[in-house]
Design a protein around this motif. Structure first.
Motif, PDB file in Angstrom:
ATOM      1  N   ALA A 120       0.785  -1.242   0.025  1.00 20.66           N
ATOM      2  CA  ALA A 120       0.110  -0.066   0.068  1.00 20.66           C
ATOM      3  C   ALA A 120       0.772   1.385   0.063  1.00 20.66           C
ATOM      4  N   SER A 121       2.230   1.184   0.183  1.00 23.92           N
ATOM      5  CA  SER A 121       2.940   2.520   0.053  1.00 23.92           C
ATOM      6  C   SER A 121       4.289   2.108  -0.251  1.00 23.92           C
ATOM      7  N   PRO A 122       5.130   3.079  -1.045  1.00 19.46           N
ATOM      8  CA  PRO A 122       6.548   2.769  -1.464  1.00 19.46           C
ATOM      9  C   PRO A 122       7.426   2.315  -0.580  1.00 19.46           C
ATOM     10  N   ASP A 123       7.374   2.858   0.633  1.00 21.51           N
ATOM     11  CA  ASP A 123       8.239   2.239   1.762  1.00 21.51           C
ATOM     12  C   ASP A 123       7.977   0.887   2.707  1.00 21.51           C
ATOM     13  N   GLY A 124       6.940   0.212   2.091  1.00 23.97           N
ATOM     14  CA  GLY A 124       6.946  -1.198   2.463  1.00 23.97           C
ATOM     15  C   GLY A 124       5.833  -1.478   3.553  1.00 23.97           C
ATOM     16  N   TYR A 125       4.653  -0.681   3.536  1.00 27.51           N
ATOM     17  CA  TYR A 125       3.808  -1.245   4.366  1.00 27.51           C
ATOM     18  C   TYR A 125       2.773  -1.958   3.522  1.00 27.51           C
ATOM     19  N   VAL A 126       2.378  -3.171   3.957  1.00 27.56           N
ATOM     20  CA  VAL A 126       1.681  -4.264   3.505  1.00 27.56           C
ATOM     21  C   VAL A 126       0.381  -4.591   4.342  1.00 27.56           C
ATOM     22  N   VAL A 127      -0.546  -4.804   3.423  1.00 28.76           N
ATOM     23  CA  VAL A 127      -2.044  -4.902   4.258  1.00 28.76           C
ATOM     24  C   VAL A 127      -2.266  -6.532   4.000  1.00 28.76           C
ATOM     25  N   THR A 128      -2.825  -7.211   4.888  1.00 23.58           N
ATOM     26  CA  THR A 128      -3.197  -8.450   5.005  1.00 23.58           C
ATOM     27  C   THR A 128      -4.320  -8.698   5.719  1.00 23.58           C
ATOM     28  N   ALA A 129      -5.095  -9.906   6.048  1.00 16.65           N
ATOM     29  CA  ALA A 129      -5.783 -10.288   6.995  1.00 16.65           C
ATOM     30  C   ALA A 129      -5.206 -10.778   8.227  1.00 16.65           C
ATOM     31  N   ARG A 130      -5.828 -10.266   9.528  1.00 14.79           N
ATOM     32  CA  ARG A 130      -5.445 -10.559  10.697  1.00 14.79           C
ATOM     33  C   ARG A 130      -5.094 -11.985  10.794  1.00 14.79           C
ATOM     34  N   HIS A 131      -6.070 -12.818  10.594  1.00 16.85           N
ATOM     35  CA  HIS A 131      -5.915 -14.297  11.031  1.00 16.85           C
ATOM     36  C   HIS A 131      -4.903 -14.875  10.002  1.00 16.85           C
ATOM     37  N   VAL A 132      -4.267 -14.165   9.077  1.00 13.46           N
ATOM     38  CA  VAL A 132      -3.226 -14.895   8.403  1.00 13.46           C
ATOM     39  C   VAL A 132      -1.819 -14.991   9.021  1.00 13.46           C
ATOM     40  N   VAL A 133      -1.717 -13.898   9.743  1.00 11.47           N
ATOM     41  CA  VAL A 133      -0.611 -13.616  10.665  1.00 11.47           C
ATOM     42  C   VAL A 133      -0.598 -13.845  12.159  1.00 11.47           C
ATOM     43  N   VAL A 233      -1.560  -4.938   9.485  1.00 11.63           N
ATOM     44  CA  VAL A 233      -0.577  -4.322   8.687  1.00 11.63           C
ATOM     45  C   VAL A 233       0.734  -4.626   8.841  1.00 11.63           C
ATOM     46  N   LEU A 234       1.732  -4.969   7.879  1.00 12.23           N
ATOM     47  CA  LEU A 234       2.984  -5.479   8.062  1.00 12.23           C
ATOM     48  C   LEU A 234       3.745  -4.210   7.593  1.00 12.23           C
ATOM     49  N   ARG A 235       5.034  -4.498   7.847  1.00 10.89           N
ATOM     50  CA  ARG A 235       6.189  -3.584   7.375  1.00 10.89           C
ATOM     51  C   ARG A 235       7.450  -4.491   6.837  1.00 10.89           C
ATOM     52  N   ILE A 236       7.893  -4.116   5.654  1.00 11.15           N
ATOM     53  CA  ILE A 236       9.039  -4.757   5.160  1.00 11.15           C
ATOM     54  C   ILE A 236      10.233  -3.559   4.732  1.00 11.15           C
ATOM     55  N   ARG A 237      11.368  -3.994   5.055  1.00 14.76           N
ATOM     56  CA  ARG A 237      12.381  -2.906   4.850  1.00 14.76           C
ATOM     57  C   ARG A 237      13.134  -3.367   3.234  1.00 14.76           C
ATOM     58  N   VAL A 238      12.643  -2.690   2.312  1.00 12.69           N
ATOM     59  CA  VAL A 238      13.369  -2.897   0.936  1.00 12.69           C
ATOM     60  C   VAL A 238      13.759  -1.793   0.344  1.00 12.69           C
ATOM     61  N   ASP A 239      15.079  -1.583  -0.177  1.00 11.78           N
ATOM     62  CA  ASP A 239      15.385  -0.494  -1.122  1.00 11.78           C
ATOM     63  C   ASP A 239      15.038  -0.369  -2.409  1.00 11.78           C
ATOM     64  N   GLY A 240      14.750   1.103  -2.689  1.00 11.00           N
ATOM     65  CA  GLY A 240      13.823   1.388  -3.997  1.00 11.00           C
ATOM     66  C   GLY A 240      12.308   1.429  -3.731  1.00 11.00           C
ATOM     67  N   GLN A 241      11.826   1.895  -4.760  1.00 15.39           N
ATOM     68  CA  GLN A 241      10.337   2.191  -4.761  1.00 15.39           C
ATOM     69  C   GLN A 241       9.495   1.353  -4.894  1.00 15.39           C
ATOM     70  N   LEU A 242       8.940   0.569  -3.980  1.00 17.96           N
ATOM     71  CA  LEU A 242       8.040  -0.589  -4.218  1.00 17.96           C
ATOM     72  C   LEU A 242       6.701  -0.396  -5.091  1.00 17.96           C
ATOM     73  N   PRO A 243       6.538  -1.518  -6.100  1.00 12.88           N
ATOM     74  CA  PRO A 243       5.273  -1.272  -6.709  1.00 12.88           C
ATOM     75  C   PRO A 243       4.306  -1.100  -5.705  1.00 12.88           C
ATOM     76  N   THR A 244       3.049  -0.254  -5.943  1.00 13.17           N
ATOM     77  CA  THR A 244       2.121  -0.284  -5.004  1.00 13.17           C
ATOM     78  C   THR A 244       0.716  -0.386  -5.683  1.00 13.17           C
ATOM     79  N   VAL A 245      -0.527  -0.476  -5.169  1.00 14.75           N
ATOM     80  CA  VAL A 245      -1.741  -0.343  -5.652  1.00 14.75           C
ATOM     81  C   VAL A 245      -2.438   0.607  -4.936  1.00 14.75           C
TER      82      VAL A 245
END
Length: 611
Positions: A120-133, A233-245
């Motif tokens: 959901a954001s270029p700096d690595g915020y990712v949305v998923t369902a609560r029960h998945v994690v 909501v998750l957060r990953i750390r990756v260099d560069g501009q991540l593809p988003t929706v």
């Protein structure tokens, strides 16, 4: 059966793109191309320690054995009947007839569950369902069942070996296994470690295929299950501009189209598929069939778009590729079978979760340029698209799909299929669109000023009645349009057209074109044009001369295609970490062997089944 399941509800998958000169791409194809780079597999790995003591008869069990032995001595049954009598009763209530003894045996077990999510954001915020994690009682139960089965197998084998001399019947052996298994299930103890959550980021391999790169993820937000919300909501750390929706503006209404892009387990994790195929998301299409609320008051969207376990956390899109919801569960009947209706967390709930996690959802520059490049590619503007795809690769070199489009664009160019329109002609150096108009305006002002000067000079030199001063011949204005004895007047500077050529000013009374040298008049000539000839006494000149008419500048040149601006990489700042409460629904260990997702908690069979 797996093959049949695979074919259901799949409209577009993975990196499918239509060939360069094919029919116009469908909405589904274009939407898949735009969203596939941002749709990701979410993995949650659990480590468990399972403990169980040795099986031994309790006091009640010892009394049962004694009663059986008395009956054996009375010859009510033989040796095989003796064993059958004991275990037929023991398997009905294992915890009553057996107990643990000695030090506990331990097993180390692990399992990996999978679901879906989206960036959901270029700096690595990712949305998923609560029960998945988030682990819950069912995760523990799964480990308990696996560990108990291992312990029971060992204990049952030992008992069968001890009673082998009694020539046991098949029923007697079955009762032994049931009794031992029931005891192990009732007494086994499970310790779960903290789950390890990761995003299996889709990136390009050396061969251009999408492969998975596990990025450790921090769970920065979990929704409150008491409210019926199911978002994390998750957060990953990756260099560069991540593809988003991009997130939509509003949640959809009943009857509107919806598309779900996710990783359904039964259609994805099959052992007959290669690794690249197991990382291609599946797009399904449906509509919003109802707007409802959970018992906790959280709004929820009902849809007939196809979804299966493993799709939990998958984004739901509108026709324009904007996120309007997220898949969380599906309706099942009393037999646990799906009924074709699934459920989405609405957009407002997703936005609130992102806000509370500290995320700033936005469309990355990678995605902005990539989407424009896709549009140009389908318009067969291959040269333009090629440059844009290369910009995407510079922004995010690991992009899973851009390499394939670069190759396709270059191939189409080489085959002479490029229809990129030529850029408009460059404007003349030093002049912009407004330059000719500015020069014309200045020229008009100068001409007016010169006209006023001419009138002043003429009035001051008007001859006295009957004679001219100094006996000179009467000065008259000739057809050369200038006062006699003076220098020709001309505008200072000339306007120029778009090609750099000067506009030719029209000749006006009282003014000469620049560079014109009139022939001296041998005798006074009457004034030409609107000015009246001077008589005795001379009449004043009728007003100033009209300003020169100039040509209008041509149409403004259109700008060439400018490179899209590149924004700097957003710094990777950690978001706030919410307390981890281990409650929710996850997904399977060996993905190609087990379905993803579990039955809902509670006895009601028609509740939503987490996907």
């Amino acid at each position: 059966m797996a093959a049949t399941t695979l074919s259901m509800g799949v409209l577009a998958t993975g990196a499918f793109v239509q060939p360069a000169s094919a029919e116009p791409a469908t909405v589904e194809t274009r939407l898949a191309e735009r969203t596939n780079p941002s749709v990701q597999v979410i993995t949650t790995e659990y480590q468990a320690t399972v403990k169980l003591g040795r099986i031994q008869f309790s006091k009640a069990g010892e009394q049962l054995v004694l009663r059986a032995y008395v009956k054996y001595l009375r010859r009510e049954f033989g040796a095989a009947g003796f064993v059958s009598y004991i275990f037929d009763r023991a398997q009905r209530d294992p915890s009553y007839y057996f107990k643990e003894s000695g030090p506990k045996r331990t097993q180390k077990l692990s399992a990996q569950f999978v679901g879906s999510g989206f960036i959901a954001s270029p700096d690595g915020y990712v949305v998923t369902a609560r029960h998945v994690v988030t682990p819950d009682g069912q995760v523990k139960q799964m480990f308990a069942s696996a560990g108990a089965a291992n312990f029971a197998k060992a204990d049952a084998n030992a008992l069968l070996k001890d009673f082998a001399k009694f020539d046991l019947s098949t029923g007697a052996m079955r009762n032994i296994v049931r009794a031992v298994s029931g005891f192990a299930q009732a007494k086994v103890h499970v310790d779960l470690s903290k789950p390890k959550v990761a995003v299996r980021l889709g990136v390009a391999s050396a061969t251009g295929q999408r492969v998975g790169q596990n990025q450790p993820a921090e769970v920065v937000f979990r929704s409150d299950p008491a409210l019926g919300a199911d978002v994390a909501v998750l957060r990953i750390r990756v260099d560069g501009q991540l593809p988003t929706v991009p997130l939509g503006a509003d949640s959809p209404q009943q009857g509107e189209q919806v598309y779900i892009n996710a990783f359904p387990a039964a259609a994805t994790y099959l052992k007959d598929f290669d690794k690249a195929s197991q990382l291609q998301p599946t797009l399904s299409k449906g509509s919003i069939t109802a707007l409802k609320n959970t018992s906790g008051g959280t709004p929820i969207l009902q849809t007939d778009a196809n979804a299966m376990p493993g799709s939990s956390g998958g984004a739901a899109f509108d026709d324009d590729g904007n996120v309007i919801g997220m898949l969380v569960s599906g309706a099942v009947d009393s037999n646990g079978s799906g009924v074709g209706q699934n459920y989405l967390m609405p957009l407002d709930v997703i936005k609130e979760a992102l806000t509370r996690s500290g995320a700033n959802p936005s469309t990355s520059q990678t995605t902005v340029i990539y989407n424009q490049a896709l549009a140009d590619f389908h318009d067969e503007y291959y040269s333009k698209a090629l440059g844009e795809f290369q910009q995407v690769k510079d922004l995010f070199p690991a992009h899973a799909y851009v390499g394939g489009f670069i190759t396709k664009s270059q191939t189409a160019i080489n085959q002479g299929k490029d229809k990129t329109p030529p850029p408009p002609a460059e404007p003349s150096a030093g002049f912009g669109f407004g330059t000719p108009m500015i020069i014309v305006g200045i020229a008009v002002l100068v001409i007016v000023a010169l006209g006023v000067t001419v009138l002043i000079v003429v009035v001051r030199r008007r001859p006295a009645k009957g004679a001219l001063p100094g006996g000179a011949a009467a000065a008259q204005l000739g057809s050369g349009d200038r006062p006699l004895g003076g220098q020709p007047y001309a505008p200072v500077g000339q306007p120029t057209g778009p090609t750099g050529q000067p506009y030719a000013p029209s000749t006006q009374q009282g003014y000469l074109p620049q560079g014109y040298s009139p022939v001296p008049q041998s005798a006074p000539q009457p004034m030409q044009g609107p000015a009246q000839p001077m008589q005795q006494p001379a009449q004043p000149v009728q007003g100033p001369a009209q300003p020169a008419q100039t040509g209008m500048p041509g149409a403004a040149p259109q700008p060439v295609y400018p490179p899209a601006p590149v924004s700097p990489t957003v710094p990777m700042v950690p978001g706030p970490v919410a307390p981890v409460s281990y409650y929710g629904q996850p997904t399977p260990t060996a993905p190609h062997q087990a379905p993803v997702g579990f039955q809902p908690q509670g006895p009601a069979p028609t509740n939503g089944q987490p996907r």
